[in-house]
Motif scaffolding. Sequence first.
Motif, mmCIF file in Angstrom:
data_model
loop_
_atom_site.group_PDB
_atom_site.id
_atom_site.type_symbol
_atom_site.label_atom_id
_atom_site.label_comp_id
_atom_site.label_asym_id
_atom_site.label_seq_id
_atom_site.Cartn_x
_atom_site.Cartn_y
_atom_site.Cartn_z
ATOM 1 N N LEU A 279 -10.059 2.255 -2.429
ATOM 2 C CA LEU A 279 -9.133 2.790 -3.187
ATOM 3 C C LEU A 279 -9.479 3.814 -4.325
ATOM 4 C CD1 LEU A 279 -6.370 0.365 -2.534
ATOM 5 C CD2 LEU A 279 -6.644 2.432 -1.210
ATOM 6 N N THR A 280 -10.584 3.357 -5.119
ATOM 7 C CA THR A 280 -11.071 3.846 -6.409
ATOM 8 C C THR A 280 -11.679 5.376 -5.992
ATOM 9 O OG1 THR A 280 -11.554 1.850 -7.330
ATOM 10 C CG2 THR A 280 -12.720 3.675 -8.220
ATOM 11 N N GLU A 281 -12.334 5.376 -4.833
ATOM 12 C CA GLU A 281 -12.832 6.784 -4.397
ATOM 13 C C GLU A 281 -11.806 7.476 -3.954
ATOM 14 O OE1 GLU A 281 -15.307 8.133 -0.445
ATOM 15 O OE2 GLU A 281 -15.850 6.158 -1.170
ATOM 16 N N ILE A 282 -10.795 6.897 -3.081
ATOM 17 C CA ILE A 282 -9.641 7.915 -3.119
ATOM 18 C C ILE A 282 -9.076 8.287 -4.167
ATOM 19 C CG2 ILE A 282 -7.755 7.752 -1.761
ATOM 20 C CD1 ILE A 282 -8.874 5.787 0.310
ATOM 21 N N ALA A 283 -8.702 7.518 -5.009
ATOM 22 C CA ALA A 283 -7.953 8.066 -6.410
ATOM 23 C C ALA A 283 -8.876 9.123 -6.917
ATOM 24 C CB ALA A 283 -7.906 6.839 -7.313
ATOM 25 N N GLU A 284 -10.131 8.883 -7.191
ATOM 26 C CA GLU A 284 -10.932 10.057 -7.754
ATOM 27 C C GLU A 284 -10.752 11.411 -6.747
ATOM 28 O OE1 GLU A 284 -15.630 10.869 -7.831
ATOM 29 O OE2 GLU A 284 -15.106 9.256 -9.367
ATOM 30 N N SER B 192 -2.600 -5.785 3.903
ATOM 31 C CA SER B 192 -2.953 -6.946 4.770
ATOM 32 C C SER B 192 -4.211 -7.313 4.580
ATOM 33 C CB SER B 192 -2.370 -6.924 6.167
ATOM 34 O OG SER B 192 -2.902 -8.133 6.636
ATOM 35 N N ARG B 193 -4.466 -8.492 3.855
ATOM 36 C CA ARG B 193 -5.824 -9.016 3.879
ATOM 37 C C ARG B 193 -6.953 -7.802 3.241
ATOM 38 N NH1 ARG B 193 -6.368 -12.367 9.618
ATOM 39 N NH2 ARG B 193 -4.407 -13.747 9.143
ATOM 40 N N GLY B 194 -6.563 -7.320 2.249
ATOM 41 C CA GLY B 194 -7.540 -6.348 1.963
ATOM 42 C C GLY B 194 -7.599 -5.050 2.323
ATOM 43 N N SER B 195 -6.758 -4.709 3.242
ATOM 44 C CA SER B 195 -6.666 -3.585 3.968
ATOM 45 C C SER B 195 -5.328 -2.715 3.498
ATOM 46 C CB SER B 195 -7.276 -3.476 5.468
ATOM 47 O OG SER B 195 -8.351 -4.312 5.620
ATOM 48 N N LEU B 196 -5.610 -1.549 3.980
ATOM 49 C CA LEU B 196 -4.148 -0.664 3.844
ATOM 50 C C LEU B 196 -4.023 0.038 5.354
ATOM 51 C CD1 LEU B 196 -1.801 0.356 2.042
ATOM 52 C CD2 LEU B 196 -3.205 2.419 1.845
ATOM 53 N N TYR B 197 -2.908 -0.110 5.951
ATOM 54 C CA TYR B 197 -2.787 0.413 7.350
ATOM 55 C C TYR B 197 -1.500 1.578 7.235
ATOM 56 C CZ TYR B 197 -5.257 -3.615 9.054
ATOM 57 O OH TYR B 197 -6.384 -4.304 9.210
ATOM 58 N N ILE C 121 -7.731 1.447 5.870
ATOM 59 C CA ILE C 121 -8.450 1.695 4.682
ATOM 60 C C ILE C 121 -8.776 0.418 3.859
ATOM 61 C CG2 ILE C 121 -8.264 2.909 2.425
ATOM 62 C CD1 ILE C 121 -5.931 4.835 3.703
ATOM 63 N N LYS C 122 -10.015 0.127 3.569
ATOM 64 C CA LYS C 122 -10.188 -0.870 2.894
ATOM 65 C C LYS C 122 -9.939 -0.683 1.333
ATOM 66 C CE LYS C 122 -12.290 -3.107 6.323
ATOM 67 N NZ LYS C 122 -11.650 -4.386 6.916
ATOM 68 N N ALA C 123 -9.645 -1.769 0.647
ATOM 69 C CA ALA C 123 -9.335 -1.880 -0.612
ATOM 70 C C ALA C 123 -10.176 -1.287 -1.488
ATOM 71 C CB ALA C 123 -8.865 -3.194 -1.083
ATOM 72 N N ALA C 124 -11.468 -1.804 -1.221
ATOM 73 C CA ALA C 124 -12.702 -1.107 -2.017
ATOM 74 C C ALA C 124 -12.768 0.151 -1.973
ATOM 75 C CB ALA C 124 -13.913 -1.816 -1.367
ATOM 76 N N TYR D 167 -7.009 5.022 -10.495
ATOM 77 C CA TYR D 167 -6.768 3.813 -9.566
ATOM 78 C C TYR D 167 -5.338 3.251 -9.820
ATOM 79 C CZ TYR D 167 -7.175 -0.909 -7.426
ATOM 80 O OH TYR D 167 -6.892 -1.806 -6.520
ATOM 81 N N ARG D 168 -4.810 3.030 -10.986
ATOM 82 C CA ARG D 168 -3.668 2.410 -11.395
ATOM 83 C C ARG D 168 -2.660 2.954 -10.867
ATOM 84 N NH1 ARG D 168 -2.973 0.400 -17.522
ATOM 85 N NH2 ARG D 168 -4.626 -0.687 -16.349
ATOM 86 N N HIS D 169 -2.646 4.482 -11.060
ATOM 87 C CA HIS D 169 -1.683 5.267 -10.693
ATOM 88 C C HIS D 169 -1.534 5.385 -8.895
ATOM 89 C CE1 HIS D 169 0.863 9.477 -10.859
ATOM 90 N NE2 HIS D 169 1.603 8.583 -10.334
#
Length: 232
Positions: free
Chosen positions: A180-185, A210-215, A175-178, A191-193
């Motif tokens: 995460l805001t969409e996933i939080a919504e 790792s490097r801006g991604s979530l595994y 999952i790309k860090a970018a 996003y903070r929670h």
Amino acid sequence: MRKINDPDALSNLMNAHQLSGLFDEKTVAAMELFAFDKGEIVCTVDDRLDHLFMLVKGKIKIYRVLPNGKSILIRFYNPLSTIGDLEMLTDLTVRNTVESVNDTLFIGIHQQALADTAHQDPGFLRFIIKHLSHKLHTFLTASSLNLLYPVETRFASYLVSITVDENDQAQIEEIKAAKLTEIAELLGTSYRHLNRVISQFASAGLVERSRGSLYVKDINQLKKLANGNLYS
């Protein structure tokens, strides 16, 4: 969306999902094969679908955009699932957005062909009733998950839903860090929670940053945390 003119591929997919022999010959003759790319929108709110789609390969995400502009996740669909059955039976417009999570294949039947053939086909009608019943059951589960469970459970369910394929085989999911805001919504949190929950999961060895991604690292523990409450 691309139409694929490959009768052999269509026949093989029908056999793989035990669709052969379920419908009469006229209904089968009206079937076509369609492909959607990863991230492509299959349909969105207020669309009028001109096809009934049966998902036969890949995964799709169903979510609803609320009047305030925010989105909420409804569920994920794996094969064999249907899109457009409720709209076909009621003449309603589309109520949710459907997005292709990865490259997907659908068997489609044009609405006019359905009216001419399948509406009088007992096998087809039993098929539709079965899938509508399954949708109702899973919608109730997803609604309970969104309303009653903490973010930790919802995020664990989300990760399991995107990581397990249509054959229930776990895959390492990135999952790309970018996103995460969409996933939080989609999960109805901030996003903070969500970031705090990810830090907890990382400390417990469930995920790795790792490097801006979530595994995803430990799908079995995530399944236990989701406690059977899945978006799929």
